[in-house]
Structure formats: structure tokens, C-alpha cells
Motif scaffolding. Sequence first.
Motif, PDB file in Angstrom:
ATOM      1  N   ALA A  62      -3.120 -14.222  -4.627  1.00 51.46           N
ATOM      2  CA  ALA A  62      -2.755 -12.871  -4.176  1.00 51.46           C
ATOM      3  C   ALA A  62      -1.836 -12.949  -2.962  1.00 51.46           C
ATOM      4  CB  ALA A  62      -3.999 -12.059  -3.859  1.00 51.46           C
ATOM      5  N   LYS A  63      -2.089 -13.913  -2.056  1.00 50.86           N
ATOM      6  CA  LYS A  63      -1.213 -14.115  -0.903  1.00 50.86           C
ATOM      7  C   LYS A  63       0.186 -14.523  -1.351  1.00 50.86           C
ATOM      8  CE  LYS A  63      -4.226 -15.310   2.873  1.00 50.86           C
ATOM      9  NZ  LYS A  63      -3.765 -15.420   4.230  1.00 50.86           N
ATOM     10  N   ASP A  64       0.270 -15.387  -2.361  1.00 50.28           N
ATOM     11  CA  ASP A  64       1.580 -15.808  -2.866  1.00 50.28           C
ATOM     12  C   ASP A  64       2.339 -14.635  -3.476  1.00 50.28           C
ATOM     13  OD1 ASP A  64       1.319 -18.408  -2.025  1.00 50.28           O
ATOM     14  OD2 ASP A  64       0.691 -19.181  -3.980  1.00 50.28           O
ATOM     15  N   HIS A  65       1.641 -13.773  -4.202  1.00 53.34           N
ATOM     16  CA  HIS A  65       2.280 -12.573  -4.753  1.00 53.34           C
ATOM     17  C   HIS A  65       2.801 -11.698  -3.622  1.00 53.34           C
ATOM     18  CE1 HIS A  65       1.619 -12.684  -9.089  1.00 53.34           C
ATOM     19  NE2 HIS A  65       0.397 -13.155  -8.877  1.00 53.34           N
ATOM     20  N   ALA A  66       1.996 -11.499  -2.585  1.00 58.49           N
ATOM     21  CA  ALA A  66       2.410 -10.669  -1.449  1.00 58.49           C
ATOM     22  C   ALA A  66       3.597 -11.287  -0.719  1.00 58.49           C
ATOM     23  CB  ALA A  66       1.240 -10.485  -0.490  1.00 58.49           C
ATOM     24  N   LYS A  67       3.577 -12.602  -0.555  1.00 58.77           N
ATOM     25  CA  LYS A  67       4.694 -13.293   0.101  1.00 58.77           C
ATOM     26  C   LYS A  67       5.981 -13.137  -0.703  1.00 58.77           C
ATOM     27  CE  LYS A  67       4.224 -17.717   0.482  1.00 58.77           C
ATOM     28  NZ  LYS A  67       3.968 -19.106   0.891  1.00 58.77           N
ATOM     29  N   GLU A  68       5.872 -13.231  -2.009  1.00 58.97           N
ATOM     30  CA  GLU A  68       7.053 -13.069  -2.865  1.00 58.97           C
ATOM     31  C   GLU A  68       7.593 -11.640  -2.772  1.00 58.97           C
ATOM     32  OE1 GLU A  68       9.909 -14.726  -5.493  1.00 58.97           O
ATOM     33  OE2 GLU A  68       8.441 -15.610  -4.158  1.00 58.97           O
ATOM     34  N   ALA A  69       6.695 -10.654  -2.737  1.00 57.99           N
ATOM     35  CA  ALA A  69       7.124  -9.265  -2.590  1.00 57.99           C
ATOM     36  C   ALA A  69       7.796  -9.038  -1.234  1.00 57.99           C
ATOM     37  CB  ALA A  69       5.942  -8.315  -2.762  1.00 57.99           C
ATOM     38  N   LEU A  70       7.253  -9.646  -0.182  1.00 60.92           N
ATOM     39  CA  LEU A  70       7.889  -9.537   1.140  1.00 60.92           C
ATOM     40  C   LEU A  70       9.271 -10.177   1.150  1.00 60.92           C
ATOM     41  CD1 LEU A  70       4.900 -10.231   3.536  1.00 60.92           C
ATOM     42  CD2 LEU A  70       6.297  -8.170   3.464  1.00 60.92           C
ATOM     43  N   ASN A  71       9.402 -11.330   0.519  1.00 66.43           N
ATOM     44  CA  ASN A  71      10.716 -11.961   0.410  1.00 66.43           C
ATOM     45  C   ASN A  71      11.706 -11.051  -0.312  1.00 66.43           C
ATOM     46  OD1 ASN A  71      10.539 -14.481   1.748  1.00 66.43           O
ATOM     47  ND2 ASN A  71       9.327 -15.288   0.058  1.00 66.43           N
ATOM     48  N   PHE A  72      11.251 -10.392  -1.360  1.00 65.75           N
ATOM     49  CA  PHE A  72      12.124  -9.480  -2.096  1.00 65.75           C
ATOM     50  C   PHE A  72      12.523  -8.307  -1.203  1.00 65.75           C
ATOM     51  CE2 PHE A  72      12.991  -6.192  -5.376  1.00 65.75           C
ATOM     52  CZ  PHE A  72      14.032  -6.842  -6.008  1.00 65.75           C
ATOM     53  N   HIS A  73      11.579  -7.758  -0.440  1.00 67.44           N
ATOM     54  CA  HIS A  73      11.884  -6.675   0.501  1.00 67.44           C
ATOM     55  C   HIS A  73      12.957  -7.102   1.503  1.00 67.44           C
ATOM     56  CE1 HIS A  73       9.077  -3.399  -0.227  1.00 67.44           C
ATOM     57  NE2 HIS A  73       8.093  -4.266  -0.392  1.00 67.44           N
ATOM     58  N   ILE A  74      12.794  -8.284   2.064  1.00 67.68           N
ATOM     59  CA  ILE A  74      13.748  -8.791   3.054  1.00 67.68           C
ATOM     60  C   ILE A  74      15.131  -8.924   2.428  1.00 67.68           C
ATOM     61  CG2 ILE A  74      14.356 -10.805   4.453  1.00 67.68           C
ATOM     62  CD1 ILE A  74      11.263 -11.180   4.834  1.00 67.68           C
ATOM     63  N   ASN A  75      15.197  -9.462   1.219  1.00 70.71           N
ATOM     64  CA  ASN A  75      16.477  -9.622   0.545  1.00 70.71           C
ATOM     65  C   ASN A  75      17.132  -8.279   0.240  1.00 70.71           C
ATOM     66  OD1 ASN A  75      17.288 -12.560  -0.637  1.00 70.71           O
ATOM     67  ND2 ASN A  75      15.124 -12.433  -0.139  1.00 70.71           N
ATOM     68  N   ILE A  76      16.353  -7.325  -0.222  1.00 71.20           N
ATOM     69  CA  ILE A  76      16.898  -6.001  -0.539  1.00 71.20           C
ATOM     70  C   ILE A  76      17.451  -5.351   0.727  1.00 71.20           C
ATOM     71  CG2 ILE A  76      16.259  -3.656  -1.278  1.00 71.20           C
ATOM     72  CD1 ILE A  76      16.650  -5.659  -3.565  1.00 71.20           C
ATOM     73  N   ALA A  77      16.712  -5.449   1.831  1.00 72.83           N
ATOM     74  CA  ALA A  77      17.176  -4.865   3.094  1.00 72.83           C
ATOM     75  C   ALA A  77      18.457  -5.542   3.576  1.00 72.83           C
ATOM     76  CB  ALA A  77      16.089  -4.975   4.152  1.00 72.83           C
ATOM     77  N   PHE A  78      18.493  -6.854   3.500  1.00 74.30           N
ATOM     78  CA  PHE A  78      19.678  -7.591   3.936  1.00 74.30           C
ATOM     79  C   PHE A  78      20.907  -7.207   3.106  1.00 74.30           C
ATOM     80  CE2 PHE A  78      22.483 -11.272   3.339  1.00 74.30           C
ATOM     81  CZ  PHE A  78      22.922 -11.444   4.638  1.00 74.30           C
ATOM     82  N   TRP A  79      20.758  -7.276   1.778  1.00 76.97           N
ATOM     83  CA  TRP A  79      21.904  -6.974   0.928  1.00 76.97           C
ATOM     84  C   TRP A  79      22.276  -5.496   0.981  1.00 76.97           C
ATOM     85  CZ3 TRP A  79      24.942 -10.662   0.194  1.00 76.97           C
ATOM     86  CH2 TRP A  79      24.478 -11.967   0.021  1.00 76.97           C
ATOM     87  N   GLY A  80      21.308  -4.626   1.173  1.00 75.36           N
ATOM     88  CA  GLY A  80      21.615  -3.208   1.344  1.00 75.36           C
ATOM     89  C   GLY A  80      22.448  -2.968   2.590  1.00 75.36           C
ATOM     90  N   PHE A  81      22.120  -3.676   3.677  1.00 77.49           N
ATOM     91  CA  PHE A  81      22.899  -3.565   4.903  1.00 77.49           C
ATOM     92  C   PHE A  81      24.326  -4.065   4.696  1.00 77.49           C
ATOM     93  CE2 PHE A  81      24.341  -5.474   8.920  1.00 77.49           C
ATOM     94  CZ  PHE A  81      24.353  -4.345   9.723  1.00 77.49           C
ATOM     95  N   ILE A  82      24.453  -5.246   4.088  1.00 78.97           N
ATOM     96  CA  ILE A  82      25.791  -5.819   3.841  1.00 78.97           C
ATOM     97  C   ILE A  82      26.603  -4.909   2.927  1.00 78.97           C
ATOM     98  CG2 ILE A  82      27.031  -7.769   2.791  1.00 78.97           C
ATOM     99  CD1 ILE A  82      25.690  -8.420   5.497  1.00 78.97           C
ATOM    100  N   PHE A  83      26.006  -4.447   1.835  1.00 79.97           N
ATOM    101  CA  PHE A  83      26.731  -3.587   0.903  1.00 79.97           C
ATOM    102  C   PHE A  83      27.044  -2.237   1.535  1.00 79.97           C
ATOM    103  CE2 PHE A  83      24.547  -5.973  -2.819  1.00 79.97           C
ATOM    104  CZ  PHE A  83      25.360  -7.071  -2.595  1.00 79.97           C
ATOM    105  N   GLY A  84      26.176  -1.765   2.422  1.00 78.43           N
ATOM    106  CA  GLY A  84      26.451  -0.520   3.143  1.00 78.43           C
ATOM    107  C   GLY A  84      27.698  -0.649   4.000  1.00 78.43           C
TER     108      GLY A  84
END
Length: 112
Positions: free
Chosen positions: A43-65
Motif C-alpha cells: 500500500a505504501k508503494d502504491h501511495a508513493k507511485e501516486a505521489l510521484n505521478f502528482h509531482i510529475n503532473i504538477a511539474f509538467w503542468g507548470f512547464i506547459f503553462g
Amino acid sequence: MEDTLTRRKLLAAISHGSVLLTATLVSWAIPLVVYLISEDAIAKDHAKEALNFHINIAFWGFIFGILTGVLIGWAFLAALGLITIIFPIIALLSVFNDPDKVYRYPLIYRLL
């Protein structure tokens, strides 16, 4: 055994499903809380993967913005919006099929 599997499935689904709430701060808090309080390693690994996805989405959203100033960013933001919807749905389906296997989002950098 069944109770552990059900709990694991629930925590993993909540972590990955939180990505669909990306516009809210709660979406980051959900997998972070699961990661911090869960005693289940998978469950921790699933949560860590979801957090990584959140970080990536925020980063790329900022760059694309920033790139919207040269108009190419709009197309990238549209693609990112689709990815933000499609990948978590695939992750949820994967969790429901096999909660013991951690879903790995494609095309992301794993920082955690």
C-alpha cells in the motif's frame, strides 16, 4: 488474509484515485497520508507511485503553462489533461485486478 487484501486494495485505490482530484490540495494529501500511516509495504508503494505521478503532473503542468505564451503549450496541456484522467483509471483497474502488484505509471520520473 482477506481483510488485509481488502484494506490493501482500498488504500491503493484511494491513492491512485486521488489523482483524479488533481485541482485540489487534498489530492496530494491522500496518498501522502496513506504513505505515512500505512503499515502495509505494498500500500505504501502504491501511495508513493501516486505521489510521484502528482509531482510529475504538477511539474509538467507548470512547464506547459509557461509554454502557452508561445501557443505550443495549449496542445501539451490538453495532452497532459488526458493523461491525468486516463493513467489513474488504468491504475485503478490494475489495483482491482491484482492489488498485490504495484502499478507503475509510464513516462514519469520517480523522485520518491
